[in-house]
Each structure stands twice: as structure tokens, then as C-alpha cells.
Design an enzyme around this catalytic site. Structure first.
Site, PDB file in Angstrom:
ATOM      1  N   THR A 416       0.830  -1.177   0.000  1.00  0.00           N
ATOM      2  CA  THR A 416       0.000   0.000   0.000  1.00  0.00           C
ATOM      3  C   THR A 416       0.875   1.240   0.000  1.00  0.00           C
ATOM      4  O   THR A 416       2.054   1.185  -0.321  1.00  0.00           O
ATOM      5  CB  THR A 416      -0.877  -0.014   1.255  1.00  0.00           C
ATOM      6  OG1 THR A 416      -0.007  -0.104   2.382  1.00  0.00           O
ATOM      7  CG2 THR A 416      -1.793  -1.199   1.316  1.00  0.00           C
ATOM      8  N   GLU A 460      -8.329  -6.311  -4.427  1.00  0.00           N
ATOM      9  CA  GLU A 460      -8.531  -6.347  -2.978  1.00  0.00           C
ATOM     10  C   GLU A 460      -9.229  -7.596  -2.482  1.00  0.00           C
ATOM     11  O   GLU A 460      -9.084  -7.990  -1.311  1.00  0.00           O
ATOM     12  CB  GLU A 460      -9.331  -5.116  -2.551  1.00  0.00           C
ATOM     13  CG  GLU A 460      -8.973  -4.615  -1.180  1.00  0.00           C
ATOM     14  CD  GLU A 460      -7.546  -4.124  -1.122  1.00  0.00           C
ATOM     15  OE1 GLU A 460      -6.769  -4.661  -0.311  1.00  0.00           O
ATOM     16  OE2 GLU A 460      -7.196  -3.202  -1.870  1.00  0.00           O
ATOM     17  N   ASP A 463      -7.607 -10.317  -0.380  1.00  0.00           N
ATOM     18  CA  ASP A 463      -7.385 -10.195   1.062  1.00  0.00           C
ATOM     19  C   ASP A 463      -8.355 -11.064   1.861  1.00  0.00           C
ATOM     20  O   ASP A 463      -8.201 -11.220   3.068  1.00  0.00           O
ATOM     21  CB  ASP A 463      -7.521  -8.738   1.508  1.00  0.00           C
ATOM     22  CG  ASP A 463      -6.193  -8.002   1.487  1.00  0.00           C
ATOM     23  OD1 ASP A 463      -5.163  -8.639   1.233  1.00  0.00           O
ATOM     24  OD2 ASP A 463      -6.188  -6.780   1.743  1.00  0.00           O
ATOM     25  N   GLY A 512       1.727  -5.028   3.503  1.00  0.00           N
ATOM     26  CA  GLY A 512       0.955  -6.235   3.730  1.00  0.00           C
ATOM     27  C   GLY A 512       0.815  -6.532   5.211  1.00  0.00           C
ATOM     28  O   GLY A 512       0.704  -5.629   6.039  1.00  0.00           O
TER      29      GLY A 512
END
Length: 605
Positions: A416, A460, A463, A512
Site C-alpha cells: 500500500t 482487494e 485479502d 501487507g
């Protein structure tokens, strides 16, 4: 900004690889490529020394110098911290496409006039998903890259609608003004940095997307070289539309139709994302989790983020271990402290794997997430730590009822970007923003403009747990479900004086699942060891996701590695590419630090 600061900033930018854009005469710094590893969210691109930045009135820290410059420009024009964060995010979409952008989501912690709020712009699963989304025809989990680089991994983007909602309450400058820096850069071009070049060179799947291959690589399939000036006319047009029409420009109309078409037609695996999913997305304003720790009040994000819970479990467990002297051996933590930190992380990650998921789908233990941070519970957990490593830890039982879920097997979680800002009006924020994997789903969307470039869609949904249930059929809390927000490790953190309520620091990191270790260690270094923000971020990393221990490559003496092995840890070295940003209060104003492992800087006055 003073001439002295301006010169220093220019020197930093030149060093970081923006020579062509700025006309620097200094040669570009060559950094070392790194091999990828399962726990390495983004490729390493070397280490650049930082000295930190002192300011008096305001400060902005972001992962790319051009993004920091955009935030500084907004703050100097009288904008709020939220205004600056919007400008920073738009520029990051352009210059750091591997990490975040308008095709992804974010968590934002905000402080204004004594009130702390948590704004949830996390992506959601489309209405059409099933819990077998990431299983093959035999019911086994897909390989990560096959799942990620596909349409099936794309969640409903949330960052724009979240930022728009926060701006309505805390913005000072008009919404369209905040897009000007990114639009200008997209049209005039920016110099490809060494980090972006490195990421393009090492990515295994971005070239498979025809639009991305044509935009980020030359005719021979080689990434554009460092210093190449890259314009992005598609993104400029998209941002101009959003500046005029708000976030609805992405969630309906041509841009939304373009997203849906690309997801549905993906050759590696179509997704179910629909125009209705995009139209229905709503950001959430959540109650922050604020934890009293010594004389501080540490505020972080609640679930679906696991970050604050795991961080403060680690910190709280460490506080319950026997006191140590000489914790810092020179500039490095002692073996005894490292052992305690790693064992505390094992315990925290065991609880994370069992309990934490979207709170709209999964109840907290005892109906209150704070049961995981109760002093008596943390004392009991600390009592499990001995002189030798426990190996795999088991989840605890913080509330009377038995867990109704199976623990999630650890799987790769990715990276990110982090933004920390304090403005001249006393407001502050910490925002961690993501498209999940490096370059997200590897789908470049041009918004239906037909122009070169655009922005990347997130992956996403990876995740979520790929396995929805364990071998006995017990459901996993973080399994895929329609409308659900995947569990995150993002840990945007604001720290206050517990007595006066004064804001003391803003910090966070990409990385992460290792975000938790990076941010927890930085918090400890700032407020236990008393290091300044830059020294705290410079320290070498050590992490465990519950199994082997990974030490930052080339940063630890062999004697430290051997001492941890003697305590039963399975130790190896890896590049650990955090991207920490931190701003801390000083007697004169503020002091900011930027992670030497990436290209971020701090600016302010």
C-alpha cells in the site's frame, strides 16, 4: 518554505531519481534489485539515507516527492489536512501506480478539535460473489498470481467516495482545486523514478494486460527507463471529470461502464462486479479504537482492519514481560527484546487469524473488540512467553464463548502507501491507501476515454481467505461474502497525550501483513526508546507471521541471527520494504521522517 529548505528538497528529489524533470546535474543513484519472496509485498529498490525534516506550522509526509509537493502546495494555499490528502492521493495514482490509486480503497484516521474519527473507504465484494471465488474446479485455492491478476479479484473501489465524504466535513478548499496538481502532472508528464522502474521490471503479470503493456513498457517489452517522462492523458481526463462531477463520475456513467467491461472480459478469470455494485458503494464513518498505553492514547482503525488490535496486543504483551536494561545495543534492539517482540507477534497473529473480519458479518469476542486488548488478557498471553520460541501460537479466549470460526491459514498479503499530515489549524490525519498487490489486478482502465494510460484496478478481494472453510466445514471469519469488506492489516495511527489530548504523532506504513510489525516497532521506538521519527524509521526490521522469522537483509549482525536461532526461532534474511511515514510533535513544531527504503519525503513550513 525557506530557500534553505527549498534547496534541500530539490537535492532530495534529484537524489531520488527526478533529475530529468528538475534539471539536476547530479547522477542518478543506482539501487540494488531484490528477489521477491512470499512475505515481500513490493520489490526492494535500495536504501537512501534520510536526516528527517523539521517544520513549525504544518507538515506532509507521503511516499513520493511529487505527491508530497502536491500536499505541501495545498497546505500552503490554506487547505486542511484532508484537502492535502486528496491532492496527495491523486498524484500517487499517477506516480506510484503500483501501490494505490482511485481504483482502490483506504482507511483514514482524522483528528479535528478534539474529535477522532475513522473513515472506512475499504473496497467491498460485489453482490454476485460466492465463497468459492478463489477455488479451482477441485476445490483447492488458486495460485495467488492467477487469482490476483484477473477480473475475479476486483472489489468495488471506495477511496474516492470516502475522501469526498471527509471533504464535506473537513475540507477548506474547493474540491476541484485539489485535483489541479495531479492533472497538471498527468498532462505535462513526470520522470519515471527508480522505484517505479524497478517495480515494472520485476512484475510478473502487468505486461499481460495489453493497455498496461503499451503504456508502461516500450515496443520490446522493456520498462521505461529511469528519467523517461511519462504523460497520462487518460488519467488527466478522468481526474478532470471527477473534479467537476465528484466521486459519482467514477461510480456511474462511462468510467463505471469501462470498469465493469474490463472486469467481465478478463481472459484469466471474469469477475462479477456490476454497475449497480459501483453505484451502491458507501463509505463508512466508524468509531476509532483508542487504547490507553502508559501516558499516551493510541488511536487506530477498528475491524475490518486487524492493524490496531494486533499492534496494541504486541505492545501490551511487551509491557507485561520482565523489564530490561540496555534494550538498545548501540543502534540495534537487543536479542532479548527481539525475542519478546517476535513471540508477542505470534500470539497477536493467532488471534487475528481466528477472530478478525468485517464487523458487519462477524461479531467481536464478547461483542467488543476491546476484549482482545483487556489488561488481564494481555497479561495471560504474556505469561506464555518463555526463554525459547513457542513456534506456532494458538489463539486465546478473550471472552467466555467459544470461537465459532476456524482460523485462517496465513496467505500472502500485499502492499500500500501511507500518508501522514498535520495542518496549520491543528488538524491531523493518518491515511493508509491501497490497491492490494503491486499494480493491483494488473488491469489498466482508461475510463472509456480511448486515450493512453489511465489507472489500475485493485485486486482487494484476495485479502479474503481463499479457503472459505476448514477441513471439518467450519467457516473462516474472513471468507468471501457479497458486500463484505476484506480483512486488512493497514494501521493508520494517531498518538495523543492521554491527559491533555494533544496530538503527538501520526504514523503508518505499507507492507501487507508486515505493516503491523513495522508500525508497532516504530511506535515503540518513538515512545519507549525516545528516538526521533527518522531514527525510529531507520531501524532494521524483523517480522514473523506466525512461523519463520524474517530479518531485514544485511542489517543485522550474524551474532544476532544466531542468538535468535539458539532460542528456537527459524531465522532467514529477506528484503523487508516498508514505507513508513511519521510526523511527531516537538517543542518547536513538528519533525517528520520518511522510510529510507522507499522514495518518500516530508515537506512543510
Amino acid at each position: 518554505m525557506t530557500d534553505e529548505r527549498s534547496s534541500a528538497m530539490r537535492a532530495s528529489l534529484c537524489t531520488l531519481g527526478f533529475a530529468l524533470l528538475l534539471g539536476c546535474s547530479a547522477p542518478l543513484v543506482t539501487r540494488t534489485d531484490a528477489t521477491s519472496a512470499a512475505i515481500q509485498p513490493e520489490a526492494a529498490s535500495g536504501i537512501e539515507a534520510r536526516t528527517g525534516w523539521a517544520t513549525t506550522r504544518f507538515a506532509v509526509a507521503a511516499a513520493n516527492p511529487l505527491a508530497t509537493e502536491a500536499g505541501y502546495r495545498i497546505l500552503r494555499a490554506g487547505g486542511s489536512a484532508v484537502d492535502a490528502a486528496i491532492a496527495v492521493q491523486m498524484v500517487l495514482t499517477l506516480v506510484e501506480p503500483q501501490s494505490s490509486g482511485i481504483g482502490g480503497g483506504a482507511f483514514l484516521m482524522h483528528f479535528d478539535r478534539g474529535e477522532v474519527t475513522a473513515w472506512d473507504g475499504r473496497e467491498t465484494a460485489p453482490a454476485g460473489v460466492t465463497e468459492s471465488l478463489f477455488l479451482d474446479t477441485e476445490g483447492q485455492p488458486l495460485p495467488f498470481i492467477e487469482a490476483a491478476a484477473s477480473g475475479r479479484s476486483v472489489g468495488v473501489p471506495g477511496v474516492l467516495r470516502m475522501l469526498e465524504a471527509v471533504h464535506r466535513e473537513h475540507g477548506r478548499l474547493p474540491w476541484p482545486d485539489l485535483f489541479a496538481p495531479a492533472i497538471e502532472l498527468a498532462e505535462s508528464g513526470f520522470a519515471v523514478s527508480n522505484r517505479l522502474h524497478t517495480m515494472l521490471a520485476t512484475d510478473p503479470a502487468l505486461r499481460d494486460d495489453a493497455a498496461a503493456a503499451a503504456f508502461y513498457y516500450d515496443a520490446a517489452g522493456e520498462p521505461w527507463p529511469v528519467g523517461h517522462v511519462l504523460t497520462n492523458p487518460a488519467l488527466a481526463a478522468i481526474l478532470r471529470d471527477i473534479a467537476i462531477n465528484g466521486a459519482d463520475a467514477l461510480h456511474s456513467g462511462p468510467i463505471a461502464r469501462d470498469i465493469v467491461a474490463r472486469v467481465a472480459a478478463h481472459p484469466r478469470g471474469a469477475g462479477s462486479l456490476s454497475e449497480q455494485d459501483l453505484a451502491d458503494y458507501r463509505p463508512l464513518r466508524r468509531d476509532p479504537l483508542c487504547t490507553d498505553w502508559r501516558r499516551y492514547r493510541v488511536c487506530g482503525f477498528p475491524p475490518p482492519s486487524s492493524g490496531h488490535l494486533a499492534m496494541m496486543q504486541i505492545v501490551g504483551i511487551l509491557d507485561n514481560l520482565p523489564p530490561q536494561t540496555d534494550v538498545l545495543a548501540g543502534d540495534l534492539p537487543s536479542v532479548t527484546w527481539l525475542h519478546g517482540f517476535l513471540e508477542a507477534a505470534r500470539l497477536a497473529f493467532a488471534d487475528r487469524a481466528l477472530y478478525v473480519a468485517d464487523p458487519d458479518f462477524v461479531a467481536a469476542p464478547g461483542s467488543d473488540w476491546r476484549t482482545l486488548l483487556a489488561p488481564a488478557y494481555l497479561r495471560d498471553r504474556a505469561g506464555l512467553i518463555g526463554e525459547q520460541s513457542m513456534g506456532r501460537a494458538e489463539a486465546g479466549n478473550p471472552a467466555p464463548e467459544t470461537a465459532r470460526f476456524a482460523p485462517q491459514h496465513e496467505q500472502t498479503a500485499y502492499g500500500t502507501s501511507h500518508i501522514s499530515i498535520v495542518d496549520a489549524f491543528g488538524n491531523g490525519l493518518a491515511m493508509t491507501t491501497t490497491i492490494e498487490s503491486a499494480f493491483g489486478s494488473r488491469i489498466l482502465a482508461d475510463g472509456g476515454t480511448g486515450l493512453p494510460g489511465g489507472y489500475l484496478l485493485n485486486n482487494e478481494l484476495t485479502d479474503f481467505s481463499f479457503r472459505p472453510r476448514d477441513e471439518a466445514g467450519m467457516p473462516i471469519a474472513n471468507r468471501v461474502e457479497p458486500g463484505k469488506r476484506p480483512r486488512s492489516s493497514m494501521s493508520p495511527t494517531l498518538v495523543f497525550d492521554a491527559t491533555s489530548g494533544e496530538l503527538l504523532a501520526s504514523l503508518g506504513s505499507p507492507g501487507g501483513a508486515a505493516i503491523i510489525h513495522y508500525t508497532a516497532r516504530a511506535l515503540w521506538a518513538l515512545f519507549d526508546w525516545g528516538l526521533d521519527a527518522q531514527r525510529a524509521l531507520d531501524l532494521p526490521h524483523v517480522i514473523t507471521l506466525g512461523g519463520p522469522v524474517f530479518m531485514e537483509q544485511g542489517r543485522w549482525p550474524e551474532a544476532t541471527l544466531e542468538a535468535l536461532r539458539a532460542r528456537g526461532h527459524e531465522v532467514s534474511e529477506r528484503e523487508l520494504t516498508s514505507g513508513l511515514q511519521a510526523i511527531q510533535r516537538t517543542a518547536e513544531g513538528w519533525f517528520g521522517g520518511a522510510d529510507p527504503r522507499r522514495e518518500g519525503v516530508v515537506m512543510g513550513e
